[in-house]
Design an enzyme around this catalytic site. Structure first.
Site, PDB file in Angstrom:
ATOM      1  N   SER A 140     -24.371 -10.366 -29.171  1.00  0.00           N
ATOM      2  CA  SER A 140     -25.184 -11.702 -29.268  1.00  0.00           C
ATOM      3  C   SER A 140     -24.497 -12.546 -30.288  1.00  0.00           C
ATOM      4  CB  SER A 140     -26.431 -11.655 -29.409  1.00  0.00           C
ATOM      5  OG  SER A 140     -26.739 -10.787 -30.416  1.00  0.00           O
ATOM      6  N   HIS A 159       0.968  -1.190  -0.215  1.00  0.00           N
ATOM      7  CA  HIS A 159      -0.052  -0.004  -0.177  1.00  0.00           C
ATOM      8  C   HIS A 159       0.842   1.436   0.062  1.00  0.00           C
ATOM      9  CE1 HIS A 159      -3.894  -2.117   1.699  1.00  0.00           C
ATOM     10  NE2 HIS A 159      -3.263  -2.814   0.658  1.00  0.00           N
ATOM     11  N   SER A 192     -17.292   7.511 -38.732  1.00  0.00           N
ATOM     12  CA  SER A 192     -17.402   8.497 -37.564  1.00  0.00           C
ATOM     13  C   SER A 192     -15.803   8.984 -37.333  1.00  0.00           C
ATOM     14  CB  SER A 192     -17.511   7.664 -36.435  1.00  0.00           C
ATOM     15  OG  SER A 192     -16.607   6.555 -36.041  1.00  0.00           O
ATOM     16  N   ARG A 205      -3.338   4.990 -25.809  1.00  0.00           N
ATOM     17  CA  ARG A 205      -1.922   5.249 -26.719  1.00  0.00           C
ATOM     18  C   ARG A 205      -1.603   6.752 -26.272  1.00  0.00           C
ATOM     19  NH1 ARG A 205      -5.381   2.755 -30.028  1.00  0.00           N
ATOM     20  NH2 ARG A 205      -6.142   4.171 -31.206  1.00  0.00           N
ATOM     21  N   GLY A 251     -21.806   1.730 -29.200  1.00  0.00           N
ATOM     22  CA  GLY A 251     -22.574   2.799 -29.824  1.00  0.00           C
ATOM     23  C   GLY A 251     -23.699   3.282 -29.506  1.00  0.00           C
ATOM     24  N   GLU A 296       1.219   3.864   2.113  1.00  0.00           N
ATOM     25  CA  GLU A 296       1.708   4.089   3.199  1.00  0.00           C
ATOM     26  C   GLU A 296       2.954   3.377   3.172  1.00  0.00           C
ATOM     27  OE1 GLU A 296      -2.816   3.877   4.546  1.00  0.00           O
ATOM     28  OE2 GLU A 296      -1.225   3.310   2.639  1.00  0.00           O
ATOM     29  N   ALA A 353     -24.498   8.826 -42.060  1.00  0.00           N
ATOM     30  CA  ALA A 353     -25.480   8.072 -42.378  1.00  0.00           C
ATOM     31  C   ALA A 353     -24.882   6.735 -42.861  1.00  0.00           C
ATOM     32  CB  ALA A 353     -26.537   8.626 -43.628  1.00  0.00           C
ATOM     33  N   CYS A 389      -5.685   1.466   6.522  1.00  0.00           N
ATOM     34  CA  CYS A 389      -6.484   0.119   6.596  1.00  0.00           C
ATOM     35  C   CYS A 389      -5.952  -0.477   7.889  1.00  0.00           C
ATOM     36  CB  CYS A 389      -6.439  -0.716   5.647  1.00  0.00           C
ATOM     37  SG  CYS A 389      -4.539  -1.448   5.106  1.00  0.00           S
ATOM     38  N   CYS A 404      -1.957  -1.359   7.527  1.00  0.00           N
ATOM     39  CA  CYS A 404      -1.064  -0.225   7.487  1.00  0.00           C
ATOM     40  C   CYS A 404      -0.992   0.515   8.837  1.00  0.00           C
ATOM     41  CB  CYS A 404      -1.540   1.059   6.474  1.00  0.00           C
ATOM     42  SG  CYS A 404      -1.348   0.155   4.836  1.00  0.00           S
TER      43      CYS A 404
END
Length: 378
Positions: free
Chosen positions: A227, A56, A174, A213, A301, A58, A170, A81, A90
């Protein structure tokens, strides 16, 4: 005993928060945490949680401070913790190191252990301060806070839209609606998420890599909900290019040959219960939570967006709006419709900013009771 005028100092908690951010996307299902040890106004040790199973924050900070930790102050972004998991608690390490004062930003959101670490430190005679830069710490751990109490990830929907609300022309093209600066921002968002999700239609049409990236970036797990699993393999750069684990989520009833085809290609199949042939968003998110996913970035989408929105499963909307018009195209949210404006889910804008030539808008759902009051006010 009360903290002195020099304690706690936001400068050092801010430093701990910067360290915590280095673990974003890498620590699931653990939270991101940063810690700084300060003695005489000087940093003598610092660290962050790198990954689940590793020390952790700490412990790392105390190790770097060594003997200088005795009598020093510890700044940590999450309550230390006091329970043993894959690593030791910790609080014991803090006491053994001789720390005199502890400032932590937010309490542990796990209701089973919240407050226990702070109590042990106070009972041992340490000065303990809670709440410094708490909002910033909670923002860093939105995913963990959601997952630890609900078992589901925090869901962020990212949309890149034209000014008239289309995510593609259409014909389905994109690339690229938004500019380079917005695309860099999306890669940083991926790096900070445990997993990124697209639907099968988007995966087949765009054949995305879904990697982060950016320099020093972390590749999230790549999840495709479909599906028709076998059809993803026709192109499927996610199966051929390096990146995060590929998980194909699908209804339990898909043919076994489809499952084997995905597995042979290096992916893993997550079979989901289906009711009336359809998978519920709640069941899907619960399954991801069982996989240790605490934060999910949804990238497409329109059907996926509508499916999640219809069940109220989106916690944050990040919309990049580009200054162009597409006219008839593919809508950002589809397959779902509200009955009227007054019955529609309400959102509140939390930020609006320029990103290159585009605008980034962030919004979150308004709690139902607040939305009802707003509608009643006319």
């Amino acid at each position: 005993m009360k903290p002195g005028a020099d304690f706690p100092r936001p400068l050092f908690m801010g430093r701990a928060l910067r360290f915590a951010r280095k673990g974003a996307g890498r620590t699931a299902p653990n939270p991101v945490v940063g810690a700084v040890v300060v003695r005489g106004g000087r940093v003598v040790g610092e660290g962050f949680h790198h990954a689940a199973g590793l020390p952790h924050a700490e412990i790392e900070a105390l190790g770097r401070a060594g003997s200088a930790a005795r009598g020093a102050d510890l700044y940590v972004t999450l309550e230390p913790c006091d329970h043993r998991g894959r690593t030791g608690h910790c609080t014991g390490a803090i006491l053994a190191a001789g720390i005199a004062r502890v400032a932590y930003a937010m309490e542990d959101p796990n209701p089973a252990v919240s407050g226990r670490g702070a109590r042990r430190l106070r009972d041992a005679g340490l000065v303990v301060h809670h709440g410094l830069m708490e909002a910033e710490a909670r923002e860093l751990n939105r995913g963990f806070c959601r997952w630890i109490v609900s078992g589901k990830p925090f869901v962020t929907l990212k949309l890149a839209v034209s000014l008239d609300g289309q995510i593609a022309s259409a014909g389905g093209d994109s690339r690229w609606i938004t500019g380079e600066a917005a695309r860099r921002r999306v890669h940083r968002m991926r790096s900070g998420a445990d997993a990124v999700l697209v639907g099968g239609e988007t995966a087949r049409r765009d054949d995305p890599l879904l990697t982060a990236r950016v320099p020093g970036g972390h590749d999230p797990r790549r999840v495709i909900l479909t599906s028709r699993p076998a059809e993803l393999l026709a192109r499927g750069k996610v199966f051929r290019e390096p990146g995060g684990e590929v998980i194909v989520a699908c209804p339990k009833g898909v043919p076994e040959r489809d499952v084997r085809a995905v597995q042979d290609a290096g992916g893993r199949v997550l079979r989901l219960p289906a009711r009336g042939g359809a998978v519920r968003a709640s069941d899907f998110l619960t399954a991801l939570g069982s996989e240790g996913v605490t934060s999910l970035l949804v990238e497409g989408g329109g059907r996926i967006a509508g499916w999640l929105a219809a069940e109220g499963a989106i916690d944050r909307y990040v919309v990049f709006v580009a200054p162009l018009l597409l006219g008839e195209g593919i809508r950002a949210v589809s397959g779902w419709a509200s009955r009227s404006p007054t019955s529609s889910p309400r959102l509140a804008f939390t930020s609006v900013r320029r990103v290159g030539p585009d605008i980034e808008i962030t919004a979150e759902p308004v709690p139902a009771e607040a939305s009802a009051r707003r509608r009643g006010g006319g």
